[in-house]
Design a protein around this motif. Structure first.
Motif, PDB file in Angstrom:
ATOM      1  N   ALA A   1       2.209   7.600  -6.339  1.00 14.91           N
ATOM      2  CA  ALA A   1       1.389   8.696  -6.357  1.00 14.91           C
ATOM      3  C   ALA A   1       2.079  10.039  -6.072  1.00 14.91           C
ATOM      4  O   ALA A   1       2.215  11.087  -7.031  1.00 14.91           O
ATOM      5  CB  ALA A   1       0.388   8.617  -5.434  1.00 14.91           C
ATOM      6  N   ALA A   2       2.815  10.033  -4.988  1.00 17.67           N
ATOM      7  CA  ALA A   2       3.729  11.344  -4.591  1.00 17.67           C
ATOM      8  C   ALA A   2       4.753  11.372  -5.675  1.00 17.67           C
ATOM      9  O   ALA A   2       4.943  13.002  -6.023  1.00 17.67           O
ATOM     10  CB  ALA A   2       4.374  11.070  -3.216  1.00 17.67           C
TER      11      ALA A   2
ATOM     12  N   LEU B   1       1.435   4.641  -2.413  1.00 20.20           N
ATOM     13  CA  LEU B   1       1.652   5.805  -2.118  1.00 20.20           C
ATOM     14  C   LEU B   1       2.969   6.678  -2.786  1.00 20.20           C
ATOM     15  O   LEU B   1       2.587   7.976  -3.132  1.00 20.20           O
ATOM     16  CB  LEU B   1       1.554   6.312  -0.805  1.00 20.20           C
ATOM     17  CG  LEU B   1       0.462   5.629   0.213  1.00 20.20           C
ATOM     18  CD1 LEU B   1       0.543   5.753   1.660  1.00 20.20           C
ATOM     19  CD2 LEU B   1      -0.891   6.873  -0.383  1.00 20.20           C
TER      20      LEU B   1
ATOM     21  N   SER C   1       9.275  11.436   4.610  1.00 28.22           N
ATOM     22  CA  SER C   1       8.480  11.202   5.536  1.00 28.22           C
ATOM     23  C   SER C   1       8.043   9.602   5.171  1.00 28.22           C
ATOM     24  O   SER C   1       7.748   8.990   6.184  1.00 28.22           O
ATOM     25  CB  SER C   1       7.516  12.038   5.719  1.00 28.22           C
ATOM     26  OG  SER C   1       6.538  11.957   4.648  1.00 28.22           O
ATOM     27  N   VAL C   2       7.683   9.511   3.954  1.00 29.15           N
ATOM     28  CA  VAL C   2       7.107   8.190   3.511  1.00 29.15           C
ATOM     29  C   VAL C   2       8.098   7.156   3.923  1.00 29.15           C
ATOM     30  O   VAL C   2       7.874   6.324   4.651  1.00 29.15           O
ATOM     31  CB  VAL C   2       6.863   8.151   2.194  1.00 29.15           C
ATOM     32  CG1 VAL C   2       6.474   6.929   1.611  1.00 29.15           C
ATOM     33  CG2 VAL C   2       5.569   9.204   2.032  1.00 29.15           C
TER      34      VAL C   2
ATOM     35  N   VAL D   1       8.171  15.190   1.813  1.00 30.23           N
ATOM     36  CA  VAL D   1       7.035  14.200   1.971  1.00 30.23           C
ATOM     37  C   VAL D   1       7.780  12.849   1.541  1.00 30.23           C
ATOM     38  O   VAL D   1       7.193  11.779   2.301  1.00 30.23           O
ATOM     39  CB  VAL D   1       5.976  14.510   0.679  1.00 30.23           C
ATOM     40  CG1 VAL D   1       4.705  13.546   1.080  1.00 30.23           C
ATOM     41  CG2 VAL D   1       5.358  15.715   1.222  1.00 30.23           C
TER      42      VAL D   1
ATOM     43  N   GLY E   1       4.445  10.895  -8.836  1.00 28.66           N
ATOM     44  CA  GLY E   1       3.726  11.264  -9.912  1.00 28.66           C
ATOM     45  C   GLY E   1       3.413  12.633 -10.117  1.00 28.66           C
ATOM     46  O   GLY E   1       3.327  13.391 -11.056  1.00 28.66           O
ATOM     47  N   ALA E   2       3.164  13.205  -8.737  1.00 28.99           N
ATOM     48  CA  ALA E   2       2.945  14.739  -8.609  1.00 28.99           C
ATOM     49  C   ALA E   2       3.959  15.414  -9.044  1.00 28.99           C
ATOM     50  O   ALA E   2       5.034  15.474  -7.912  1.00 28.99           O
ATOM     51  CB  ALA E   2       1.961  14.853  -7.255  1.00 28.99           C
ATOM     52  N   GLN E   3       4.063  16.462  -9.872  1.00 21.66           N
ATOM     53  CA  GLN E   3       5.326  17.390 -10.208  1.00 21.66           C
ATOM     54  C   GLN E   3       5.487  18.055  -9.095  1.00 21.66           C
ATOM     55  O   GLN E   3       4.820  18.857  -8.598  1.00 21.66           O
ATOM     56  CB  GLN E   3       4.828  18.137 -11.504  1.00 21.66           C
ATOM     57  CG  GLN E   3       4.815  17.344 -12.685  1.00 21.66           C
ATOM     58  CD  GLN E   3       5.779  17.482 -13.597  1.00 21.66           C
ATOM     59  OE1 GLN E   3       6.300  18.706 -13.475  1.00 21.66           O
ATOM     60  NE2 GLN E   3       6.387  16.569 -14.467  1.00 21.66           N
ATOM     61  N   GLY E   4       7.041  17.976  -8.998  1.00 25.07           N
ATOM     62  CA  GLY E   4       7.710  18.858  -7.845  1.00 25.07           C
ATOM     63  C   GLY E   4       7.219  18.739  -6.540  1.00 25.07           C
ATOM     64  O   GLY E   4       7.394  19.596  -5.657  1.00 25.07           O
ATOM     65  N   MET E   5       6.578  17.680  -6.115  1.00 23.93           N
ATOM     66  CA  MET E   5       6.035  17.342  -4.616  1.00 23.93           C
ATOM     67  C   MET E   5       7.227  17.637  -3.871  1.00 23.93           C
ATOM     68  O   MET E   5       8.453  16.819  -4.109  1.00 23.93           O
ATOM     69  CB  MET E   5       5.682  15.824  -4.526  1.00 23.93           C
ATOM     70  CG  MET E   5       5.056  15.758  -3.193  1.00 23.93           C
ATOM     71  SD  MET E   5       3.290  15.971  -3.285  1.00 23.93           S
ATOM     72  CE  MET E   5       2.830  15.179  -1.418  1.00 23.93           C
ATOM     73  N   PRO E   6       7.192  18.269  -2.628  1.00 25.20           N
ATOM     74  CA  PRO E   6       8.435  18.564  -1.951  1.00 25.20           C
ATOM     75  C   PRO E   6       9.243  17.237  -1.348  1.00 25.20           C
ATOM     76  O   PRO E   6       8.290  16.360  -1.281  1.00 25.20           O
ATOM     77  CB  PRO E   6       7.745  19.542  -0.653  1.00 25.20           C
ATOM     78  CG  PRO E   6       6.586  20.262  -1.237  1.00 25.20           C
ATOM     79  CD  PRO E   6       6.015  19.135  -2.243  1.00 25.20           C
TER      80      PRO E   6
ATOM     81  N   LEU F   1       0.801  -1.121  -0.010  1.00 25.09           N
ATOM     82  CA  LEU F   1      -0.155   0.095  -0.024  1.00 25.09           C
ATOM     83  C   LEU F   1       0.772   1.106  -0.018  1.00 25.09           C
ATOM     84  O   LEU F   1       0.739   2.250  -0.670  1.00 25.09           O
ATOM     85  CB  LEU F   1      -0.939   0.013   1.481  1.00 25.09           C
ATOM     86  CG  LEU F   1      -1.983   0.827   1.531  1.00 25.09           C
ATOM     87  CD1 LEU F   1      -3.058   0.307   2.494  1.00 25.09           C
ATOM     88  CD2 LEU F   1      -1.523   2.230   2.022  1.00 25.09           C
TER      89      LEU F   1
ATOM     90  N   ILE G   1       9.833   3.229  10.489  1.00 26.50           N
ATOM     91  CA  ILE G   1       9.174   3.338  11.861  1.00 26.50           C
ATOM     92  C   ILE G   1       8.344   2.090  11.951  1.00 26.50           C
ATOM     93  O   ILE G   1       8.037   1.355  12.820  1.00 26.50           O
ATOM     94  CB  ILE G   1       8.385   4.590  12.159  1.00 26.50           C
ATOM     95  CG1 ILE G   1       9.404   5.835  12.110  1.00 26.50           C
ATOM     96  CG2 ILE G   1       7.778   4.551  13.456  1.00 26.50           C
ATOM     97  CD1 ILE G   1       8.868   7.267  12.258  1.00 26.50           C
TER      98      ILE G   1
ATOM     99  N   SER H   1       8.462   6.560   7.534  1.00 29.76           N
ATOM    100  CA  SER H   1       7.244   5.897   8.121  1.00 29.76           C
ATOM    101  C   SER H   1       7.462   4.585   7.933  1.00 29.76           C
ATOM    102  O   SER H   1       7.055   3.750   8.978  1.00 29.76           O
ATOM    103  CB  SER H   1       5.876   6.327   7.528  1.00 29.76           C
ATOM    104  OG  SER H   1       5.938   5.870   6.334  1.00 29.76           O
TER     105      SER H   1
END
Lengths: 221, 478
Positions: free
Chosen positions: A168-169, A165, A182-183, A179, A171-176, A161, A189, A186
């Protein structure tokens, strides 16, 4: 965007969905871990390709994390945990394989229809289709978590899963970058917590089958 | 040091210190002191002139309410916990090593919750809520019994699913914002998202909100997604049950409210209200009926939390100044009352050595101070006048009657069912003939009484500045 770059991105994202399906019909835990490692490799390739076509070099780090951490370290660690615990090696299912596969197809159809219709106005076709594939992977991971009873296969479902994610992250252009870290973080963790849990559960039980824990539910005393 | 930095740095520093403090008594004192300092810093936020909005942190009239409530209940729970854990240690249910871990996790959780509340970045908020969740998972499993492990595992799995859906929603919000606000961190900053929301792609926002509502709604404990909540409340240490019900659910609710504001700022996006109303009503009525079958006293009150979160989400879903005001008030009253109840229940479970309702009888005779405290708190949570919960429920029901009588009837049905269940289940506990083992209560009753005094005060007369503040926030929520 030229045709070939688009096609390769499409192929890799589609491959991720395909590997998700392969996970659904595994009936041995070790085989399941191998398929999960394969998914992580495909994810790494998909992310690296995105990094190339978006010229977003920080995404290579995400790809490397997927390759090293998810394709090698995590399956290896789970392998060892299972050996040490002497876990049953069969995947115990709540629903049998056939209906699960059918449900999986339904979920993929749902996510493709939903995403392509709702994002019809968006100008970037690659982002749209990536999103549809990513949602498919997320939903298939969810499906795996609810139809499996072993703790280990639920964990694998959860990680698959998370793969969705990350797709998706990226694929989003220029996502900082925050994130992505953090993924990845996570996941780390999650693994620690899960590891602790598996060992703690082992202290009391001879199985990591979560179904066996149900009888201890407070309300059924 | 600015108050905003203080509410984050104090718990973070305390967590680091507590991880290395060996003695449990000293640890409990540091925990209490740090919580008090955080509370002071939170109150100092009122002195911050106007809104403070940086790239990462934000203080406005909405989140001040949440931060102050959070720090206050965090402080009283730390005070209750100091007495509670002493007994658990003596009873051999916990070891000093467990407690060191527990105290460090407690402060880390406070840090995570405060960070989620003051963050001005949807990515940062997501990370903070995840941090707060993971720390509570670790604390729920603290007793390491079969039940505690199962509860923690279930909480972890369902919480992860929720958080994954919320992240997917967050990514979708970014993708909706990116064509308007440009690439990079700018498209994740709250204040900028709000100012540009009108130009976002509405279809993308709609899908995003569904994921966010389901994802964060799992943590709020809304009905089809609530399965983790009763187990986590029943099996963890009672101070954590109090903090879960009183605080963590609110933090998740805060995230939902923020995204609701974002949706409302876009005229073409679907109205978020009806979805929230439906989920809220379902939770309230469902939990009301589920209350009848409970045999475990902490589980009983966990279902009551689901009911009240349903009522609160319902109120915010109705929207408008009056319903929002009532929702905020109900949220505050529920946090205070429910954590007070868990303080009482924690002591009850210790003096009686059990959580089974059937084995607890006649508390008002055997332990008058504790028993009557619990009785008052139960009356308050059941919605009896003159307590604050009555006032907020009354406001929610009347404002709904004016706009949608059928919904109001359904809500009243849920309230009555829950009221009946609480009376039926708890009459024997409070007023029966005392029997079975009983020991004197050790944990302080002060947190219980101070919470109930506040709830009573709010019911009799809500101070003018509080009313003005809540009204301003209610307008902000739209």
């Amino acid at each position: 965007m030229d045709g070939l770059a688009f096609d390769i991105a499409h192929l890799l994202a589609g491959g991720l969905v395909l590997v998700s399906f392969m996970m659904l019909y595994q009936d041995r835990l070790y085989a399941l871990l191998n398929v999960f490692a394969l998914q992580a490799v495909v994810l790494a390739a998909a992310v690296a390709w995105q990094a190339r076509i978006q010229e977003a070099h920080h995404l290579y780090v995400t790809a490397a994390i997927a390759l090293v951490f998810k394709a090698v370290i995590v399956p290896w660690a789970l392998h060892r945990i299972m050996q040490r615990l002497g876990v049953h090696r069969e995947v115990e299912t709540v629903v049998s394989i056939g209906p699960t596969m059918l449900a999986g197809m339904g979920l993929v159809a749902l996510s493709v229809v939903l995403m392509l219709q709702l994002t019809a106005a968006a100008d970037n076709p690659l982002a749209r289709e990536d999103l549809a594939f990513a949602l498919s992977v997320v939903l298939l991971g969810l499906l795996m978590m609810v139809t499996r009873r072993n703790a280990v296969s639920q964990v694998v479902g959860f990680m698959s899963l998370e793969n969705g994610l990350i797709l998706a992250a990226t694929g989003a252009q220029g996502m900082p970058f925050v994130v992505e870290i953090s993924v990845a973080f996570s996941v780390l963790i999650a693994l620690i917590v899960i590891g602790v849990f598996l060992f703690r559960i082992r202290e009391r039980f001879d199985t990591v089958d979560v179904g066996a824990l149900d009888e201890f539910r407070g309300d059924r005393q | 040091m600015s108050p905003v930095a203080a509410v984050l740095l104090i718990p973070a520093a305390a967590a680091a210190v507590l991880a290395f403090v060996p003695g449990y008594a000293l640890g409990a004192r540091i925990n209490l002191g740090a919580s008090l300092l955080t509370l002071v810093a939170a109150c100092a936020l009122f002195g911050v002139a106007g809104d403070v909005a940086g790239d990462y942190l934000l203080v406005d009239s909405l989140n001040i309410v949440f931060v102050v409530l959070n720090s206050f209940v965090g402080f009283t729970a730390a005070a209750f916990s100091a007495g509670y854990i002493g007994h658990e240690l003596a009873a051999g249910r916990l070891t000093p090593v467990n407690l060191r871990f527990y105290h460090a996790m407690y402060q880390l959780m406070m840090f995570g919750m405060n960070l989620a509340l003051v963050s001005n970045n949807i990515g940062l908020m997501w990370v903070a809520i995840e941090l707060a969740t993971l720390t509570t998972v670790a604390m729920v499993g603290l007793y390491r019994t079969h039940e505690a492990l199962e509860a923690a595992w279930k909480y972890f799995i369902l919480g992860s699913v929720g958080i994954a859906l919320a992240l997917f929603g967050t990514i979708l919000v970014y993708m909706a914002a990116q064509p308007v606000l440009g690439e990079g961190a700018a498209s994740m900053v709250w204040t900028r998202l709000m100012s540009g929301a009108a130009r976002f792609d509405p279809a993308m926002l709609n899908v995003a909100f569904v994921f966010l509502l389901l994802g964060y709604g799992t943590k709020v404990g809304l009905a089809p997604l609530h399965a983790w909540l009763p187990d986590a409340h029943a099996e963890g240490p009672t101070p954590i049950s109090a903090v879960l019900s009183g605080l963590l659910l609110n933090v998740a609710l805060y995230a939902v409210l923020r995204f609701k504001m974002l949706m409302a700022a876009n005229p073409e996006a679907v109205a978020p209200g009806p979805l929230m109303v439906a989920l809220g009503l379902l939770s309230a009525v469902f939990a009301g009926f589920m209350l009848y079958r409970r045999r475990d006293i902490k589980r009983l009150f966990a279902y009551s939390s689901i009911e009240h979160m349903g009522i609160i989400v319902f109120a915010f879903g109705m929207g408008g100044p009056l319903a929002n005001f009532a929702g905020l008030l109900h949220m505050t009253m529920h946090s205070l009352t429910k954590s007070a109840i868990f303080y009482a229940v924690g002591s009850v479970a210790q003096v009686k050595g059990t959580q089974r309702i059937a084995d607890i009888c006649g508390l008002t005779q055997s332990h008058p101070a504790l028993g009557f405290g619990l009785a008052v708190a139960v009356l308050a949570i059941a919605g009896m006048p003159p307590f604050g919960v009555f006032m907020s429920e009354f406001l929610i029901v009347t404002s709904t009657f004016a706009r949608a009588p059928v919904l109001a009837l359904l809500l009243v049905l849920g309230l009555m069912v829950a009221f009946g269940a609480l009376l039926m289940r708890l009459t024997g506990v409070l007023f029966g003939t005392p029997e079975g083992p009983s020991a004197p209560a050790e944990a302080s009753l002060l947190p219980l009484y101070s919470h109930m005094a506040l709830v009573l005060l709010a019911g009799l007369h809500l101070p003018e500045p509080v009313v003005a503040w809540f009204q301003a926030v209610a307008r902000l929520l739209g």
